[in-house]
Design a protein around this motif. Structure first.
Motif, short mmCIF file in Angstrom:
data_model
loop_
_atom_site.label_atom_id
_atom_site.label_comp_id
_atom_site.label_asym_id
_atom_site.label_seq_id
_atom_site.Cartn_x
_atom_site.Cartn_y
_atom_site.Cartn_z
N GLU A 1 50.67 14.90 -23.32
CA GLU A 1 49.62 14.94 -22.31
C GLU A 1 48.46 14.29 -22.80
O GLU A 1 48.01 14.54 -23.79
CB GLU A 1 49.49 16.46 -21.73
N VAL B 1 59.69 11.67 -21.50
CA VAL B 1 58.60 10.88 -21.59
C VAL B 1 57.50 11.04 -20.81
O VAL B 1 57.69 11.55 -19.34
CB VAL B 1 59.30 9.48 -21.26
N ARG B 2 56.33 11.01 -21.24
CA ARG B 2 55.11 11.24 -20.45
C ARG B 2 54.89 9.74 -19.83
O ARG B 2 54.43 9.78 -18.68
CB ARG B 2 54.09 11.78 -21.37
N SER B 3 54.70 8.87 -20.78
CA SER B 3 54.28 7.55 -20.22
C SER B 3 55.04 6.44 -20.95
O SER B 3 55.26 6.67 -22.38
CB SER B 3 52.92 7.38 -20.61
N ILE B 4 55.39 5.33 -20.45
CA ILE B 4 56.18 4.23 -20.96
C ILE B 4 55.71 3.04 -20.65
O ILE B 4 55.49 2.89 -19.39
CB ILE B 4 57.81 4.45 -20.70
N ALA C 1 63.81 8.83 -17.46
CA ALA C 1 62.84 9.11 -18.31
C ALA C 1 62.25 10.41 -18.28
O ALA C 1 61.94 11.06 -19.53
CB ALA C 1 61.44 8.26 -17.80
N GLU C 2 62.15 11.25 -17.36
CA GLU C 2 61.93 12.52 -17.36
C GLU C 2 62.58 13.26 -18.21
O GLU C 2 62.20 14.50 -19.03
CB GLU C 2 62.19 12.83 -15.87
#
Lengths: 112, 528
Positions: free
Chosen positions: B307, B282-285, B277-278
């Motif tokens: 962000e 991706v910030r948020s999933i 994911a990083e």
């Protein structure tokens, strides 16, 4: 990530703040890894002040839960409400984890 | 005579702002939300009638979106303008009509007094940001009637204190209403496509549409839908805003992939591969499982990269609603797909049984199917049409079942009867089309409908040539099977009359290369 750790009746209570997303999940993994270090570990994560948790944060919590199980340690979560509680339900992970309404209940359940 | 409404001595703007913001959580019904919001405007201006105008695409005009006015029966509701008949409380009333559309002018960005058929009104801007910029002025509230020549400073101040909350509420209510309408339309499309074509392509298109709507509604940046195969593997079926190559490269395997997900754990779904994911930035999933009767169907995920773009409670509600729609669509497609497959197998079995009645027709449907598919591809039909021809070939004469063999009626009607057996299935329309028309002639001399030229679907034109070739290549009780050169000659002779020349040419090319899977025949005519 912002956190404080206190000890209540032999249970380490990790009080977390803010959102738990991908960037903070890494840090949370290290924090929990350091706490769940033996069969005698009793760790309760207080989510009262967590504004949001995503699938990465939940992944870390489930991993911690499994790790604790594997070691014979005890691990639980307390204070999940609102958006955070809904995410647990929507991802169906609420049945997988030990969730307590309050820190007091969690400490009572995990403590000796 | 105009009734005078006294302005309240003090208006607590904080209370009104809180009341406005509560509108979004108090009800999800669009008109009820606007009613509540406009009631607050009434209080701020201390006037009885409010009209909400919203900007149309292009921002050149506003249209009347909602009215919150005195009851039609109120005798004070009189104005100089034209009257409109409305039905209210079971009775018809004549009430003054506000304009339904107004052209935008520069002054709309500021509070001002305007004349209208419903009297003089305060016109107040609904601005999301700078009203002078495109998209900045999302609408107007017009409240009255008033006798003033300009908007009193106290009203302007009070309005300004609630304007942001009002704009937020109206904007959000409209966005959600639009999403609801698009969702209803997509659901209707799903139903329609299931009845008409129902192909996998349609399901993927509609899943992609729902995904885009969910991303727009939650103001996230990206997302994807992965669907589980029978073997348990997840594969991305729709993705929007994800990095290039994501769908092809992402590992979704149950053992080591991005997600940990198993039916054994009640379908609990969470991210396993944090590093992956990083790497994707991706910030948020937020990924939710799509379950049906305890069995996992797929995964629906929304993603942010920036962000501060976090999910809120409202996003979760929308995510749930869209996840449910996608789940239903996948479930219906799966259910209908398996039903169609089973039904088709039955029809194929019936066709096969027909072939088995005589030694010389044994395997006829399978042979026609293979030859027709090859001809369709050579003639340049697309993949869905070629597949439709293949399926039609397997069942094209099934309409002969149940008729007394050799009867004139069964001969003439069997294409129609056969097509009717599969016309209701969510198959490519070329399947029933080919079955129905495989005895039509290109020049209009065929049966049962006497169709000609392009009236006959391309799948039917391909199937016609295939059946002709297979029949003549197969020996029967009175004649041997025709060799390739004789078939080719006959084909060319009938090109343009019985057969579409393009299809006949394609078949002739394949014959010349011996690339048609015809029953074993001699290559050339043996002189006897």
């Amino acid at each position: 990530m912002d956190h404080e750790i206190s000890e209540q009746r032999g249970v380490k209570v990790m009080h977390l703040h803010g959102p738990i997303d991908v960037s903070r999940a890494m840090e949370l993994r290290d924090l929990l890894g350091a706490q769940i270090d033996s069969a005698s570990a009793r760790v309760l994560v207080d989510l009262t002040d967590v504004s949001l948790i995503d699938s990465s944060g939940i992944g870390i919590l489930v991993t911690a839960h499994r790790r604790a199980d594997g070691q014979g340690a005890r691990f639980g979560l307390a204070g999940a409400a609102g958006t955070v509680a809904r995410v647990f339900e929507m991802t169906r992970t609420n049945k997988l984890l030990s969730l307590y309404d309050t820190v007091e209940e969690g400490v009572a359940a995990l403590g000796d | 005579m105009m009734t005078r409404f006294r302005r309240t001595a003090t208006v607590d703007e904080d209370v009104l702002t809180r009341r406005l913001l509560a509108v979004l959580t108090a009800t999800s019904e669009y008109r009820a939300r606007l009613d509540e919001a406009l009631d607050v405007v009434k209080e701020v201006a201390a006037r009885p009638d409010v009209y909400l105008y919203v900007a149309e695409p292009g921002n050149r005009r506003f249209h009347l979106e909602h009215t919150r006015a005195r009851p039609a029966a109120d005798p004070s509701r009189m104005a100089p303008g034209p009257m409109q008949t409305v039905l209210e409380g079971g009775a018809e009333w004549s009430v003054p009509t506000p304009p339904f559309e107004i052209a935008r002018i520069d002054d709309d960005a500021n509070p001002r007094v305007v004349s209208s058929p419903v009297g003089q009104l305060y016109s107040l801007p609904l601005a999301a940001g700078d009203p002078e910029r495109p998209g900045g002025l999302i609408g107007l509230v017009r409240v009255g009637p008033v006798a003033d020549q300009e908007v009193p400073r106290a009203v302007v101040r009070a309005y300004e204190s609630i304007a942001s909350a009002l704009t937020l509420v109206v904007g959000q209510a409209r966005r959600e209403e639009e999403l609801r309408q698009r969702l209803a339309s997509a659901t209707a499309q799903v139903e329609a496509s299931r009845k008409l074509a129902g192909s996998a392509v349609d399901v993927e298109r509609l899943v992609a549409l729902l995904l885009e709507m969910a991303i727009a509604g939650t103001r996230t940046e990206a997302g994807f839908v992965a669907v589980r195969s029978e073997s348990g593997e997840l594969a991305v079926r729709a993705a929007t805003g994800m990095p290039d190559g994501f769908a092809e490269s992402v590992d979704l395997s149950p053992e080591s992939g991005l997600f940990d997900w198993s039916a054994a754990e009640g379908g609990a779904l969470f991210l396993r591969d944090l590093e992956a994911a990083e790497r994707l930035g991706v910030r948020s999933i937020l990924a939710v499982p799509l379950m049906e009767a305890g069995e996992p169907l797929g995964v629906f995920a929304l993603v942010t990269f920036a962000e501060g773009a976090d999910f809120d409670d409202h996003d979760l509600s929308l995510l749930e609603a869209f996840a449910e729609q996608i789940r239903l669509m996948l479930y219906n497609a799966q259910l209908f797909g398996s039903f169609t497959e089973r039904y088709l197998t039955t029809v194929e079995g019936l066709a096969h049984a027909l072939d088995a009645r005589r030694p010389d027709t044994l395997g006829h449907h399978h042979a026609v199917s293979a030859v027709a598919e090859a001809i369709a591809r050579e003639a340049g039909l697309g993949e869905p049409e070629a597949e439709a021809v293949r399926v039609a070939g397997l069942i094209h004469d099934v309409g002969l079942a149940g008729s007394s063999e050799g009867s004139w009626e069964s001969d003439v009607e069997h294409p129609t009867v056969g097509a009717s057996l599969v016309a209701h299935l969510p198959l490519h329309p070329g399947v029933s089309g080919a079955v129905a028309t495989h005895h039509e002639w290109f020049d209009g001399w065929g049966f049962p409908a006497g169709m000609s030229g392009e009236e006959i679907p391309p799948t039917g034109r391909a199937l016609a040539v295939a059946e002709f070739l297979v029949e003549l290549a197969s020996p029967d009780a009175v004649r041997p099977g025709w060799p390739r050169d004789k078939l080719a000659a006959e084909l060319i002779q009938r090109s343009g009359s019985q057969f579409d020349p393009t299809v006949a040419d394609a078949a002739a090319r394949l014959l010349a290369k011996d690339a048609l899977p015809l029953p074993a025949v001699a290559i050339t005519t043996q002189e006897t």
